[in-house]
Motif scaffolding. Structure first.
Motif, short mmCIF file in Angstrom:
data_model
loop_
_atom_site.label_atom_id
_atom_site.label_comp_id
_atom_site.label_asym_id
_atom_site.label_seq_id
_atom_site.Cartn_x
_atom_site.Cartn_y
_atom_site.Cartn_z
N GLY A 60 -4.88 5.84 4.39
CA GLY A 60 -4.29 6.84 3.50
C GLY A 60 -5.10 8.12 3.41
O GLY A 60 -5.11 8.78 2.36
N LEU A 101 0.86 -1.18 0.00
CA LEU A 101 0.00 0.00 0.00
C LEU A 101 0.90 1.24 0.00
O LEU A 101 1.79 1.35 0.84
CB LEU A 101 -0.90 0.03 1.23
N PRO A 102 0.67 2.18 -0.92
CA PRO A 102 1.51 3.39 -0.97
C PRO A 102 1.09 4.41 0.09
O PRO A 102 0.62 5.51 -0.21
CB PRO A 102 1.27 3.90 -2.39
N VAL A 103 1.25 4.02 1.34
CA VAL A 103 0.89 4.88 2.48
C VAL A 103 2.14 5.08 3.32
O VAL A 103 2.81 4.12 3.69
CB VAL A 103 -0.21 4.23 3.33
N THR A 141 -0.96 9.40 1.05
CA THR A 141 -0.82 8.69 -0.22
C THR A 141 -0.23 9.67 -1.24
O THR A 141 -0.21 10.88 -1.00
CB THR A 141 -2.18 8.18 -0.73
N PHE A 187 -3.16 3.74 -8.72
CA PHE A 187 -1.73 4.02 -8.66
C PHE A 187 -0.94 3.25 -9.71
O PHE A 187 0.28 3.42 -9.82
CB PHE A 187 -1.18 3.73 -7.26
N SER A 222 -4.63 11.04 4.62
CA SER A 222 -3.84 12.25 4.41
C SER A 222 -4.31 13.45 5.23
O SER A 222 -4.39 14.58 4.75
CB SER A 222 -3.82 12.60 2.90
N ILE A 237 -7.27 5.27 0.27
CA ILE A 237 -7.44 3.98 -0.39
C ILE A 237 -8.60 3.28 0.31
O ILE A 237 -8.55 3.04 1.52
CB ILE A 237 -6.16 3.13 -0.26
N ASP A 293 -1.47 9.74 7.52
CA ASP A 293 -1.18 8.59 6.65
C ASP A 293 -1.38 9.05 5.21
O ASP A 293 -2.47 9.07 4.69
CB ASP A 293 -2.05 7.38 7.00
N LEU A 333 -7.21 1.16 -5.03
CA LEU A 333 -5.76 1.01 -5.08
C LEU A 333 -5.25 1.00 -6.51
O LEU A 333 -4.14 1.48 -6.80
CB LEU A 333 -5.36 -0.28 -4.36
#
Length: 357
Positions: free
Chosen positions: A308, A197-199, A289, A345, A310, A295, A287, A342
């Motif tokens: 995520g 996960l891009p977090v 992204t 991305f 933010s 997400i 958190d 997800l």
């Protein structure tokens, strides 16, 4: 490949008892789910939720975020006092570019049904407005107590049969579905299931002033150009602003070197607070992204993510709870979740949220 799961879900384990996890648990319970465990390595609202500013706004720069906030504001309105104080959000601009940005966002927000309007900043008692070129307010926005709201949701969930496991790692519990809702730790939890996960965590801090004589109706005040903002919390003000350099990582350290600058900004924008001091300060984690959108959705077989956010998780948690609960039970969510998948991305993010306070 997008993982899916059909109804019914036999057992759901939610990792994280902050605002997002508690909202999902409560929404699942309201929909009749009972075999649900809300787990946290700490206690309820002991992570980022406890350290949040508590603002609740619909004034974002992208339609996706506006819709999440719109779906949530109704819940906060129903919750009411003492959990939610509907005093509004006021954005002020002191430059032509700042004013143009405010107006561009206001047009978008109004097109989506948000009651954002141009106002005279001088209507807010005590606020310095002689350098303000324009202001936009949404009076249905406001401020809430994140920890108190989260505890109330957990209380209601327990009454409906949800199980709470504090001081417990969700990964040690058996379940058919794991819901990852643990904010900045979400990527670590996902990695244990072989998922990426891009977090990543971003440290932010809040400052609390000494006691002041404050009007009860003081809105959240935000400077459009600097992002400096403040709100009333009882007889004090809570101040926040983006750090000069982003502090990525899990260290939650207070940077005292900015105190003087923040107090000077406060005295300029709100002269009644001139001469106050920083009585307390704390740091917490966003958190983040890559596009500052969350997400939400299935990310693997039996794994659902709600992370995520933010910096916007608390204010958007009611809507996320409803939507996630619907999907977990195999129902159609009440609004479109496609912007938060997800899979986005895999290409370039084309609609980054820019209003991250």
């Amino acid at each position: 490949r997008r993982a899916t799961r059909a109804r019914p879900v036999a057992r759901v384990v939610i990792a994280g008892a902050g605002a997002i996890g508690a909202s999902i648990a409560y929404s699942l319970a309201r929909r009749g789910a009972r075999d649900v465990v809300l787990a946290d390595v700490g206690v309820v609202a002991s992570g980022s939720t406890a350290k949040a500013m508590g603002g609740v706004r619909q004034q974002f720069s992208t339609a996706a975020e506006v819709r999440l906030a719109q779906e949530s504001i109704r819940f906060f309105e129903e919750l009411g006092a003492p959990f939610f104080d509907q005093v509004g959000y006021l954005f002020v601009a002191t430059t032509e570019p700042g004013l143009a940005g405010l107006e561009e966002r206001r047009v978008l927000q109004a097109s989506l049904g948000v009651p954002a309007e141009r106002v005279d900043a001088a209507r807010v008692s005590g606020l310095r407005a002689d350098d303000v070129l324009g202001a936009v307010a949404c009076w249905s926005d406001g401020c809430a107590d994140p920890a108190a709201v989260t505890r109330e949701l957990v209380r209601r969930s327990l009454e409906l049969g949800i199980e709470l496991r504090e001081h417990t790692d969700a990964l040690e519990l058996d379940g058919d579905v794991l819901v990852i809702a643990c904010g900045p730790r979400s990527a670590e939890v996902a990695a244990t299931r072989g998922l990426e996960l891009p977090v990543r965590p971003l440290c932010r801090q809040l400052l609390l002033t000494g006691p002041l004589d404050l009007p009860a109706e003081l809105p959240m005040i935000v400077e459009a150009e600097t992002g400096f903002h403040f709100r009333r919390r009882h007889d004090r003000l809570v101040l926040a602003m983006t750090d000069p350099e982003a502090r990525w990582g899990f260290e939650e350290l207070v940077d005292e070197s900015v105190f003087e600058d923040r107090l000077e900004r406060l005295a300029h924008r709100y002269p009644p607070a001139a001469g106050t001091v920083v009585d307390d300060a704390w740091a917490g984690l966003y958190d983040m992204t890559p596009d500052a959108h969350p997400i939400i959705g299935w990310v693997g077989d039996g794994v659902y993510a709600a992370c995520g956010f933010s910096g916007h998780g608390f204010m958007q948690s009611p809507a996320v709870g409803e939507a996630a609960a619907a999907e977990l039970l195999g129902d159609e969510p009440p609004f479109d979740l496609s912007p938060y998948r997800l899979e986005r991305f895999e290409g370039d993010a084309v609609f980054p949220e820019t209003l991250v306070l």
